[in-house]
Write a protein that holds these residues in place. Structure first.
Motif, PDB file in Angstrom:
ATOM      1  N   ARG A  74       0.830  -1.213   0.000  1.00 55.75           N
ATOM      2  CA  ARG A  74       0.000   0.000   0.000  1.00 55.75           C
ATOM      3  C   ARG A  74       0.861   1.259   0.000  1.00 55.75           C
ATOM      4  O   ARG A  74       0.563   2.232  -0.709  1.00 55.75           O
ATOM      5  CB  ARG A  74      -0.922   0.000   1.216  1.00 55.75           C
ATOM      6  CG  ARG A  74      -2.047  -0.975   1.097  1.00 55.75           C
ATOM      7  CD  ARG A  74      -2.956  -0.912   2.290  1.00 55.75           C
ATOM      8  NE  ARG A  74      -3.919  -2.001   2.252  1.00 55.75           N
ATOM      9  CZ  ARG A  74      -4.297  -2.696   3.293  1.00 55.75           C
ATOM     10  NH1 ARG A  74      -3.818  -2.402   4.489  1.00 55.75           N
ATOM     11  NH2 ARG A  74      -5.161  -3.669   3.169  1.00 55.75           N
ATOM     12  N   ALA A  75       1.921   1.241   0.784  1.00 51.58           N
ATOM     13  CA  ALA A  75       2.802   2.410   0.826  1.00 51.58           C
ATOM     14  C   ALA A  75       3.447   2.649  -0.531  1.00 51.58           C
ATOM     15  O   ALA A  75       3.548   3.797  -0.997  1.00 51.58           O
ATOM     16  CB  ALA A  75       3.877   2.216   1.899  1.00 51.58           C
ATOM     17  N   LEU A  76       3.895   1.598  -1.197  1.00 52.32           N
ATOM     18  CA  LEU A  76       4.488   1.743  -2.528  1.00 52.32           C
ATOM     19  C   LEU A  76       3.467   2.227  -3.555  1.00 52.32           C
ATOM     20  O   LEU A  76       3.793   3.054  -4.424  1.00 52.32           O
ATOM     21  CB  LEU A  76       5.111   0.418  -2.980  1.00 52.32           C
ATOM     22  CG  LEU A  76       6.377  -0.013  -2.241  1.00 52.32           C
ATOM     23  CD1 LEU A  76       6.809  -1.388  -2.701  1.00 52.32           C
ATOM     24  CD2 LEU A  76       7.492   0.990  -2.454  1.00 52.32           C
ATOM     25  N   LEU A  77       2.237   1.734  -3.470  1.00 53.42           N
ATOM     26  CA  LEU A  77       1.197   2.204  -4.396  1.00 53.42           C
ATOM     27  C   LEU A  77       0.889   3.681  -4.189  1.00 53.42           C
ATOM     28  O   LEU A  77       0.750   4.442  -5.164  1.00 53.42           O
ATOM     29  CB  LEU A  77      -0.080   1.380  -4.213  1.00 53.42           C
ATOM     30  CG  LEU A  77      -0.072  -0.010  -4.824  1.00 53.42           C
ATOM     31  CD1 LEU A  77      -1.332  -0.756  -4.439  1.00 53.42           C
ATOM     32  CD2 LEU A  77       0.033   0.072  -6.328  1.00 53.42           C
ATOM     33  N   ILE A  78       0.783   4.107  -2.947  1.00 55.55           N
ATOM     34  CA  ILE A  78       0.512   5.523  -2.678  1.00 55.55           C
ATOM     35  C   ILE A  78       1.665   6.389  -3.149  1.00 55.55           C
ATOM     36  O   ILE A  78       1.455   7.450  -3.781  1.00 55.55           O
ATOM     37  CB  ILE A  78       0.224   5.731  -1.174  1.00 55.55           C
ATOM     38  CG1 ILE A  78      -1.116   5.076  -0.823  1.00 55.55           C
ATOM     39  CG2 ILE A  78       0.205   7.208  -0.813  1.00 55.55           C
ATOM     40  CD1 ILE A  78      -1.409   5.050   0.657  1.00 55.55           C
ATOM     41  N   ALA A  79       2.922   5.943  -2.896  1.00 55.22           N
ATOM     42  CA  ALA A  79       4.084   6.709  -3.355  1.00 55.22           C
ATOM     43  C   ALA A  79       4.111   6.767  -4.878  1.00 55.22           C
ATOM     44  O   ALA A  79       4.405   7.810  -5.466  1.00 55.22           O
ATOM     45  CB  ALA A  79       5.370   6.072  -2.815  1.00 55.22           C
ATOM     46  N   GLY A  80       3.769   5.655  -5.538  1.00 56.61           N
ATOM     47  CA  GLY A  80       3.722   5.643  -7.004  1.00 56.61           C
ATOM     48  C   GLY A  80       2.647   6.564  -7.547  1.00 56.61           C
ATOM     49  O   GLY A  80       2.857   7.267  -8.555  1.00 56.61           O
ATOM     50  N   PHE A  82       1.474   9.295  -6.063  1.00 63.26           N
ATOM     51  CA  PHE A  82       1.929  10.667  -5.870  1.00 63.26           C
ATOM     52  C   PHE A  82       2.992  11.039  -6.892  1.00 63.26           C
ATOM     53  O   PHE A  82       2.990  12.167  -7.413  1.00 63.26           O
ATOM     54  CB  PHE A  82       2.458  10.875  -4.446  1.00 63.26           C
ATOM     55  CG  PHE A  82       1.366  11.132  -3.437  1.00 63.26           C
ATOM     56  CD1 PHE A  82       0.466  12.174  -3.607  1.00 63.26           C
ATOM     57  CD2 PHE A  82       1.242  10.324  -2.312  1.00 63.26           C
ATOM     58  CE1 PHE A  82      -0.528  12.412  -2.686  1.00 63.26           C
ATOM     59  CE2 PHE A  82       0.250  10.551  -1.384  1.00 63.26           C
ATOM     60  CZ  PHE A  82      -0.645  11.606  -1.573  1.00 63.26           C
ATOM     61  N   ALA A  83       3.885  10.107  -7.206  1.00 56.40           N
ATOM     62  CA  ALA A  83       4.930  10.384  -8.215  1.00 56.40           C
ATOM     63  C   ALA A  83       4.278  10.581  -9.568  1.00 56.40           C
ATOM     64  O   ALA A  83       4.646  11.522 -10.322  1.00 56.40           O
ATOM     65  CB  ALA A  83       5.934   9.239  -8.265  1.00 56.40           C
ATOM     66  N   LEU A  84       3.333   9.754  -9.953  1.00 57.44           N
ATOM     67  CA  LEU A  84       2.642   9.896 -11.223  1.00 57.44           C
ATOM     68  C   LEU A  84       1.857  11.204 -11.260  1.00 57.44           C
ATOM     69  O   LEU A  84       1.865  11.936 -12.273  1.00 57.44           O
ATOM     70  CB  LEU A  84       1.693   8.690 -11.412  1.00 57.44           C
ATOM     71  CG  LEU A  84       0.963   8.632 -12.738  1.00 57.44           C
ATOM     72  CD1 LEU A  84       1.956   8.439 -13.882  1.00 57.44           C
ATOM     73  CD2 LEU A  84      -0.059   7.519 -12.716  1.00 57.44           C
ATOM     74  N   LEU A  85       1.178  11.539 -10.178  1.00 56.28           N
ATOM     75  CA  LEU A  85       0.432  12.790 -10.101  1.00 56.28           C
ATOM     76  C   LEU A  85       1.371  13.995 -10.206  1.00 56.28           C
ATOM     77  O   LEU A  85       1.044  14.987 -10.869  1.00 56.28           O
ATOM     78  CB  LEU A  85      -0.353  12.831  -8.777  1.00 56.28           C
ATOM     79  CG  LEU A  85      -1.385  13.942  -8.620  1.00 56.28           C
ATOM     80  CD1 LEU A  85      -2.480  13.783  -9.657  1.00 56.28           C
ATOM     81  CD2 LEU A  85      -1.956  13.917  -7.232  1.00 56.28           C
ATOM     82  N   TYR A  86       2.541  13.904  -9.612  1.00 53.22           N
ATOM     83  CA  TYR A  86       3.532  14.995  -9.665  1.00 53.22           C
ATOM     84  C   TYR A  86       3.986  15.222 -11.112  1.00 53.22           C
ATOM     85  O   TYR A  86       4.075  16.351 -11.581  1.00 53.22           O
ATOM     86  CB  TYR A  86       4.721  14.676  -8.772  1.00 53.22           C
ATOM     87  CG  TYR A  86       5.845  15.653  -8.850  1.00 53.22           C
ATOM     88  CD1 TYR A  86       5.714  16.912  -8.250  1.00 53.22           C
ATOM     89  CD2 TYR A  86       6.997  15.363  -9.558  1.00 53.22           C
ATOM     90  CE1 TYR A  86       6.747  17.825  -8.342  1.00 53.22           C
ATOM     91  CE2 TYR A  86       8.033  16.267  -9.659  1.00 53.22           C
ATOM     92  CZ  TYR A  86       7.906  17.510  -9.031  1.00 53.22           C
ATOM     93  OH  TYR A  86       8.919  18.409  -9.133  1.00 53.22           O
ATOM     94  N   PHE A  87       4.295  14.121 -11.826  1.00 56.85           N
ATOM     95  CA  PHE A  87       4.750  14.270 -13.223  1.00 56.85           C
ATOM     96  C   PHE A  87       3.627  14.712 -14.139  1.00 56.85           C
ATOM     97  O   PHE A  87       3.881  15.448 -15.109  1.00 56.85           O
ATOM     98  CB  PHE A  87       5.342  12.937 -13.723  1.00 56.85           C
ATOM     99  CG  PHE A  87       6.687  12.608 -13.130  1.00 56.85           C
ATOM    100  CD1 PHE A  87       7.767  13.473 -13.332  1.00 56.85           C
ATOM    101  CD2 PHE A  87       6.887  11.465 -12.371  1.00 56.85           C
ATOM    102  CE1 PHE A  87       9.015  13.179 -12.787  1.00 56.85           C
ATOM    103  CE2 PHE A  87       8.116  11.171 -11.821  1.00 56.85           C
ATOM    104  CZ  PHE A  87       9.191  12.029 -12.028  1.00 56.85           C
ATOM    105  N   VAL A  88       2.399  14.349 -13.866  1.00 53.21           N
ATOM    106  CA  VAL A  88       1.281  14.760 -14.731  1.00 53.21           C
ATOM    107  C   VAL A  88       0.995  16.239 -14.513  1.00 53.21           C
ATOM    108  O   VAL A  88       0.761  16.989 -15.478  1.00 53.21           O
ATOM    109  CB  VAL A  88       0.044  13.907 -14.442  1.00 53.21           C
ATOM    110  CG1 VAL A  88      -1.193  14.476 -15.104  1.00 53.21           C
ATOM    111  CG2 VAL A  88       0.263  12.458 -14.895  1.00 53.21           C
ATOM    112  N   LEU A  89       1.000  16.695 -13.297  1.00 56.41           N
ATOM    113  CA  LEU A  89       0.661  18.087 -13.010  1.00 56.41           C
ATOM    114  C   LEU A  89       1.841  19.040 -13.169  1.00 56.41           C
ATOM    115  O   LEU A  89       1.657  20.249 -13.151  1.00 56.41           O
ATOM    116  CB  LEU A  89       0.087  18.203 -11.607  1.00 56.41           C
ATOM    117  CG  LEU A  89      -1.261  17.521 -11.375  1.00 56.41           C
ATOM    118  CD1 LEU A  89      -1.686  17.661  -9.930  1.00 56.41           C
ATOM    119  CD2 LEU A  89      -2.322  18.065 -12.307  1.00 56.41           C
ATOM    120  N   LYS A  90       3.009  18.574 -13.353  1.00 56.55           N
ATOM    121  CA  LYS A  90       4.186  19.429 -13.489  1.00 56.55           C
ATOM    122  C   LYS A  90       4.217  20.091 -14.813  1.00 56.55           C
ATOM    123  O   LYS A  90       3.980  20.624 -15.628  1.00 56.55           O
ATOM    124  CB  LYS A  90       5.447  18.580 -13.345  1.00 56.55           C
ATOM    125  CG  LYS A  90       6.688  19.402 -13.338  1.00 56.55           C
ATOM    126  CD  LYS A  90       7.849  18.482 -13.110  1.00 56.55           C
ATOM    127  CE  LYS A  90       9.123  19.298 -13.224  1.00 56.55           C
ATOM    128  NZ  LYS A  90      10.284  18.499 -13.102  1.00 56.55           N
TER     129      LYS A  90
END
Length: 90
Positions: A74-80, A82-90
């Motif tokens: 679950r922690a890895l999925l949430i981190a993934g 957030f990383a995907l959301l960061y790259f999409v919104l950047k």
């Protein structure tokens, strides 16, 4: 349907007798089996106590391992996410 009668009709009698015989080999075999069972019974009890303790220890370790696994996933999925959301919104 059969009607009840006043007089009981005669029927042939059945004789049920189970034959009994003495088997010396069977008696010896059972005596040897009982002697071996009595001899190894104490050793088996000691082994079973030890094996039960070992299985309890193993199951406790396995339960700890399986409890951590979903948390890490679950922690890895949430981190993934957030990383995907960061790259999409950047």
């Amino acid at each position: 349907m059969k009607r009840p009668t006043m007089f009981k009709l005669l029927t042939h009698r059945q004789f049920d007798f189970t034959t009994r015989y003495y088997d010396a080999e069977r008696e010896e075999r059972e005596a040897r089996h009982k002697a071996l069972y009595d001899k190894y019974e104490k050793e088996e009890k000691e082994k079973t106590v030890k094996s039960i303790q070992d299985s309890i220890d193993f199951s406790a370790v396995r339960n700890r391992r399986t409890e951590r696994k979903p948390v890490i996933i679950r922690a890895l999925l949430i981190a993934g996410m957030f990383a995907l959301l960061y790259f999409v919104l950047k």
